[in-house]
Design a protein around this motif. Structure first.
Motif, PDB file in Angstrom:
ATOM      1  N   HIS A   1     -14.143  -1.434  -3.753  1.00 47.96           N
ATOM      2  CA  HIS A   1     -13.427  -0.823  -4.866  1.00 47.96           C
ATOM      3  C   HIS A   1     -12.083  -0.252  -4.436  1.00 47.96           C
ATOM      4  CE1 HIS A   1     -13.196   2.455  -8.188  1.00 47.96           C
ATOM      5  NE2 HIS A   1     -12.535   1.370  -8.540  1.00 47.96           N
ATOM      6  N   SER A   2     -11.059  -0.531  -5.216  1.00 50.46           N
ATOM      7  CA  SER A   2      -9.756   0.096  -5.057  1.00 50.46           C
ATOM      8  C   SER A   2      -9.303   0.582  -6.429  1.00 50.46           C
ATOM      9  CB  SER A   2      -8.721  -0.895  -4.505  1.00 50.46           C
ATOM     10  OG  SER A   2      -7.416  -0.319  -4.546  1.00 50.46           O
ATOM     11  N   THR A   3      -8.855   1.810  -6.499  1.00 47.85           N
ATOM     12  CA  THR A   3      -8.313   2.318  -7.760  1.00 47.85           C
ATOM     13  C   THR A   3      -6.831   1.978  -7.904  1.00 47.85           C
ATOM     14  OG1 THR A   3      -7.864   4.465  -6.714  1.00 47.85           O
ATOM     15  CG2 THR A   3      -9.963   4.224  -7.888  1.00 47.85           C
ATOM     16  N   ASP A   4      -6.257   1.362  -6.891  1.00 52.41           N
ATOM     17  CA  ASP A   4      -4.841   0.988  -6.907  1.00 52.41           C
ATOM     18  C   ASP A   4      -4.681  -0.397  -7.538  1.00 52.41           C
ATOM     19  OD1 ASP A   4      -2.124   0.882  -6.506  1.00 52.41           O
ATOM     20  OD2 ASP A   4      -2.242   0.531  -4.346  1.00 52.41           O
ATOM     21  N   ILE A   5      -4.759  -0.447  -8.840  1.00 51.20           N
ATOM     22  CA  ILE A   5      -4.674  -1.726  -9.567  1.00 51.20           C
ATOM     23  C   ILE A   5      -3.346  -2.420  -9.285  1.00 51.20           C
ATOM     24  CG2 ILE A   5      -4.702  -2.803 -11.850  1.00 51.20           C
ATOM     25  CD1 ILE A   5      -6.389  -0.401 -12.808  1.00 51.20           C
ATOM     26  N   GLN A   6      -2.261  -1.673  -9.360  1.00 48.72           N
ATOM     27  CA  GLN A   6      -0.929  -2.237  -9.129  1.00 48.72           C
ATOM     28  C   GLN A   6      -0.772  -2.709  -7.685  1.00 48.72           C
ATOM     29  OE1 GLN A   6       1.113  -2.774 -11.517  1.00 48.72           O
ATOM     30  NE2 GLN A   6       3.235  -2.708 -10.838  1.00 48.72           N
TER      31      GLN A   6
ATOM     32  N   ALA B   1      -2.574  -6.050  -7.009  1.00 50.71           N
ATOM     33  CA  ALA B   1      -1.795  -7.158  -7.564  1.00 50.71           C
ATOM     34  C   ALA B   1      -0.582  -7.463  -6.697  1.00 50.71           C
ATOM     35  CB  ALA B   1      -1.357  -6.830  -8.991  1.00 50.71           C
ATOM     36  N   ALA B   2       0.110  -6.415  -6.248  1.00 50.82           N
ATOM     37  CA  ALA B   2       1.304  -6.600  -5.407  1.00 50.82           C
ATOM     38  C   ALA B   2       0.941  -7.216  -4.064  1.00 50.82           C
ATOM     39  CB  ALA B   2       2.000  -5.255  -5.207  1.00 50.82           C
ATOM     40  N   ALA B   3      -0.151  -6.770  -3.466  1.00 52.38           N
ATOM     41  CA  ALA B   3      -0.583  -7.300  -2.168  1.00 52.38           C
ATOM     42  C   ALA B   3      -0.872  -8.791  -2.266  1.00 52.38           C
ATOM     43  CB  ALA B   3      -1.821  -6.554  -1.681  1.00 52.38           C
ATOM     44  N   GLY B   4      -1.458  -9.225  -3.376  1.00 54.60           N
ATOM     45  CA  GLY B   4      -1.768 -10.637  -3.563  1.00 54.60           C
ATOM     46  C   GLY B   4      -0.532 -11.512  -3.593  1.00 54.60           C
TER      47      GLY B   4
ATOM     48  N   MET C   1       4.856  -4.962   3.990  1.00 61.07           N
ATOM     49  CA  MET C   1       4.059  -4.946   2.761  1.00 61.07           C
ATOM     50  C   MET C   1       3.860  -3.516   2.265  1.00 61.07           C
ATOM     51  SD  MET C   1       1.284  -7.997   3.536  1.00 61.07           S
ATOM     52  CE  MET C   1       0.241  -7.626   2.128  1.00 61.07           C
ATOM     53  N   GLU C   2       3.706  -2.573   3.188  1.00 65.33           N
ATOM     54  CA  GLU C   2       3.620  -1.155   2.802  1.00 65.33           C
ATOM     55  C   GLU C   2       4.849  -0.757   1.980  1.00 65.33           C
ATOM     56  OE1 GLU C   2       1.885   2.088   5.439  1.00 65.33           O
ATOM     57  OE2 GLU C   2       2.709   0.678   6.902  1.00 65.33           O
ATOM     58  N   ILE C   3       6.016  -1.113   2.490  1.00 62.38           N
ATOM     59  CA  ILE C   3       7.280  -0.757   1.837  1.00 62.38           C
ATOM     60  C   ILE C   3       7.384  -1.403   0.462  1.00 62.38           C
ATOM     61  CG2 ILE C   3       9.792  -1.006   1.983  1.00 62.38           C
ATOM     62  CD1 ILE C   3       9.407  -0.987   5.084  1.00 62.38           C
ATOM     63  N   LEU C   4       7.070  -2.701   0.409  1.00 57.02           N
ATOM     64  CA  LEU C   4       7.251  -3.451  -0.832  1.00 57.02           C
ATOM     65  C   LEU C   4       6.196  -3.113  -1.877  1.00 57.02           C
ATOM     66  CD1 LEU C   4       8.294  -6.884   0.697  1.00 57.02           C
ATOM     67  CD2 LEU C   4       9.752  -5.248  -0.514  1.00 57.02           C
ATOM     68  N   ILE C   5       4.985  -2.838  -1.447  1.00 58.02           N
ATOM     69  CA  ILE C   5       3.953  -2.428  -2.408  1.00 58.02           C
ATOM     70  C   ILE C   5       4.373  -1.132  -3.094  1.00 58.02           C
ATOM     71  CG2 ILE C   5       1.596  -1.495  -2.588  1.00 58.02           C
ATOM     72  CD1 ILE C   5       0.734  -3.624  -0.560  1.00 58.02           C
ATOM     73  N   LYS C   6       4.938  -0.221  -2.320  1.00 60.22           N
ATOM     74  CA  LYS C   6       5.420   1.030  -2.914  1.00 60.22           C
ATOM     75  C   LYS C   6       6.534   0.758  -3.914  1.00 60.22           C
ATOM     76  CE  LYS C   6       7.127   5.652  -1.782  1.00 60.22           C
ATOM     77  NZ  LYS C   6       7.526   6.598  -0.691  1.00 60.22           N
TER      78      LYS C   6
ATOM     79  N   LEU D   1       6.906  -1.807  -5.647  1.00 63.23           N
ATOM     80  CA  LEU D   1       6.329  -2.482  -6.812  1.00 63.23           C
ATOM     81  C   LEU D   1       5.353  -1.589  -7.585  1.00 63.23           C
ATOM     82  CD1 LEU D   1       5.768  -5.997  -5.218  1.00 63.23           C
ATOM     83  CD2 LEU D   1       7.446  -5.414  -6.981  1.00 63.23           C
ATOM     84  N   GLY D   2       5.259  -0.334  -7.174  1.00 65.06           N
ATOM     85  CA  GLY D   2       4.465   0.618  -7.946  1.00 65.06           C
ATOM     86  C   GLY D   2       3.070   0.886  -7.441  1.00 65.06           C
ATOM     87  N   GLY D   3       2.710   0.340  -6.272  1.00 64.54           N
ATOM     88  CA  GLY D   3       1.387   0.560  -5.713  1.00 64.54           C
ATOM     89  C   GLY D   3       1.401   1.590  -4.593  1.00 64.54           C
ATOM     90  N   ARG D   4       0.247   1.763  -3.964  1.00 61.18           N
ATOM     91  CA  ARG D   4       0.128   2.708  -2.857  1.00 61.18           C
ATOM     92  C   ARG D   4       0.294   1.957  -1.538  1.00 61.18           C
ATOM     93  NH1 ARG D   4      -5.477   4.501  -5.228  1.00 61.18           N
ATOM     94  NH2 ARG D   4      -4.781   5.296  -7.257  1.00 61.18           N
ATOM     95  N   PRO D   5       1.137   2.465  -0.648  1.00 60.68           N
ATOM     96  CA  PRO D   5       1.411   1.765   0.620  1.00 60.68           C
ATOM     97  C   PRO D   5       0.159   1.392   1.405  1.00 60.68           C
ATOM     98  CG  PRO D   5       2.966   3.549   0.322  1.00 60.68           C
ATOM     99  CD  PRO D   5       1.965   3.679  -0.800  1.00 60.68           C
ATOM    100  N   LYS D   6      -0.862   2.258   1.428  1.00 58.53           N
ATOM    101  CA  LYS D   6      -2.046   1.996   2.248  1.00 58.53           C
ATOM    102  C   LYS D   6      -2.816   0.764   1.790  1.00 58.53           C
ATOM    103  CE  LYS D   6      -5.353   4.948  -0.267  1.00 58.53           C
ATOM    104  NZ  LYS D   6      -6.297   6.092  -0.145  1.00 58.53           N
ATOM    105  N   THR D   7      -2.557   0.282   0.565  1.00 59.22           N
ATOM    106  CA  THR D   7      -3.235  -0.921   0.077  1.00 59.22           C
ATOM    107  C   THR D   7      -2.839  -2.138   0.901  1.00 59.22           C
ATOM    108  OG1 THR D   7      -3.414   0.017  -2.142  1.00 59.22           O
ATOM    109  CG2 THR D   7      -3.636  -2.359  -1.981  1.00 59.22           C
TER     110      THR D   7
END
Length: 297
Positions: free
Chosen positions: A155-160, A163-166, A200-205, A207-213
């Motif tokens: 489970h991840s609550t970081d929906i955004q 999606a960004a990681a994918g 990916m940490e930088i770009l996920i952030k 794109l609105g997500g959490r870096p740790k994702t």
């Protein structure tokens, strides 16, 4: 015994792999519908299938996800959960699949599934795990579908972020194919994996997500699988950009996402490795020269 009706829209490799996996859960009745009838597992009309579905999985290109999602909404019940396996940025305003689904269905009805799920390996009944980006309620509803199957959900609550990681792992997987085709060795590949995840940490952030994702199954886990597997179109493209003497016509999910990512965040905001990949893929710069320049920074 009550069974859950699951409709998978998209009869490609991952759609069929998911269908076969869900068949192993006797409490699930899966169906595949595709615009090409030969790829469907049922002769029923799409609208009828949508009205019966408890769950709808979208295994379709990012270019059509908005259009399909709007049609889905018109026919499904208010309790039906929609899950996207799409890994790309929609050309419609450069939106992620999570943003499109949240706008159409709201957060309480959607999930984003990502992780090391190579369809070819799933078809061989090899176990794996994946991240499901969803709120707690939705995760609790979806998770039982995969009980007694070879796919375990994290489970991840970081929906955004899921999606960004994918999207991002597909882009960085291209560089792994380039490194292997250039025969630069495992040391350099180790550098590339490390730098990929940091970027990916930088770009996920952004794109609105959490870096740790970036370190989740949807990020690092899927990057390892996609970058190293010969089943991966992204890896294959990276290799072809090195080995093909003629024009490379192959398009992967990663290469298709690069122009939209740039429109979304701006070319000047690309981190160094992402910029290198852009130059090799979009500008057709010499792969060895660009990688050497990157490593020398």
């Amino acid at each position: 015994m009550m069974t859950s009706e699951v409709l998978i829209i998209g009869g490609g490799e991952i759609g069929n792999a998911l269908y076969n996996l869900l068949l192993t859960n006797k409490r699930v009745t899966p169906h595949v519908w595709d615009i090409n009838p030969r790829k469907s597992t049922t002769k029923k009309d799409l609208d009828d299938l949508l009205e019966e579905a408890n769950f709808v999985f979208l295994a379709i290109p990012s270019t059509v996800i908005g259009e399909v999602a709007k049609r889905v909404k018109k026919k499904i019940s208010k309790e039906t959960i929609v899950v996207s396996l799409t890994k790309g940025i929609s050309g419609n305003r450069n939106r992620l699949s999570s943003e499109i689904l949240i706008k159409i269905f709201g957060k309480n009805r959607i999930g984003i599934l990502g992780g090391p799920m190579l369809a070819e390996e799933m078809k061989k009944d090899i176990q794996t795990k994946a991240s499901l980006g969803a709120n707690g309620r939705v995760f609790g509803i979806i998770n039982p579908l995969f009980k007694r199957t070879n796919l375990t959900l994290e489970h991840s609550t970081d929906i955004q972020g899921v999606a960004a990681a994918g999207i991002l792992k597909n882009i960085y997987a291209i560089s792994v194919g380039v490194i292997d085709a250039l025969n630069l060795g495992d040391n350099v590949k180790g550098v590339i994996f490390k730098e990929s995840v940091m970027e990916m940490e930088i770009l996920i952030k952004k794109l609105g997500g959490r870096p740790k994702t970036a370190y989740s199954l949807a990020g690092l886990g899927d990057l390892e699988a996609t970058g190293n597997s010969d089943y991966s179109t992204n890896r294959t493209l990276g290799k072809k950009l090195v080995t093909s003497r003629g024009k490379v016509t192959l398009v992967s999910e990663g290469s298709a996402s690069i122009p939209y990512l740039i429109k979304r965040i701006g070319l000047n905001n690309l981190p160094p490795l992402a910029e290198t990949i852009y130059k090799i893929v979009e500008k057709r710069r010499n792969p060895l020269r660009e990688i050497e320049k990157y490593l020398a920074k």
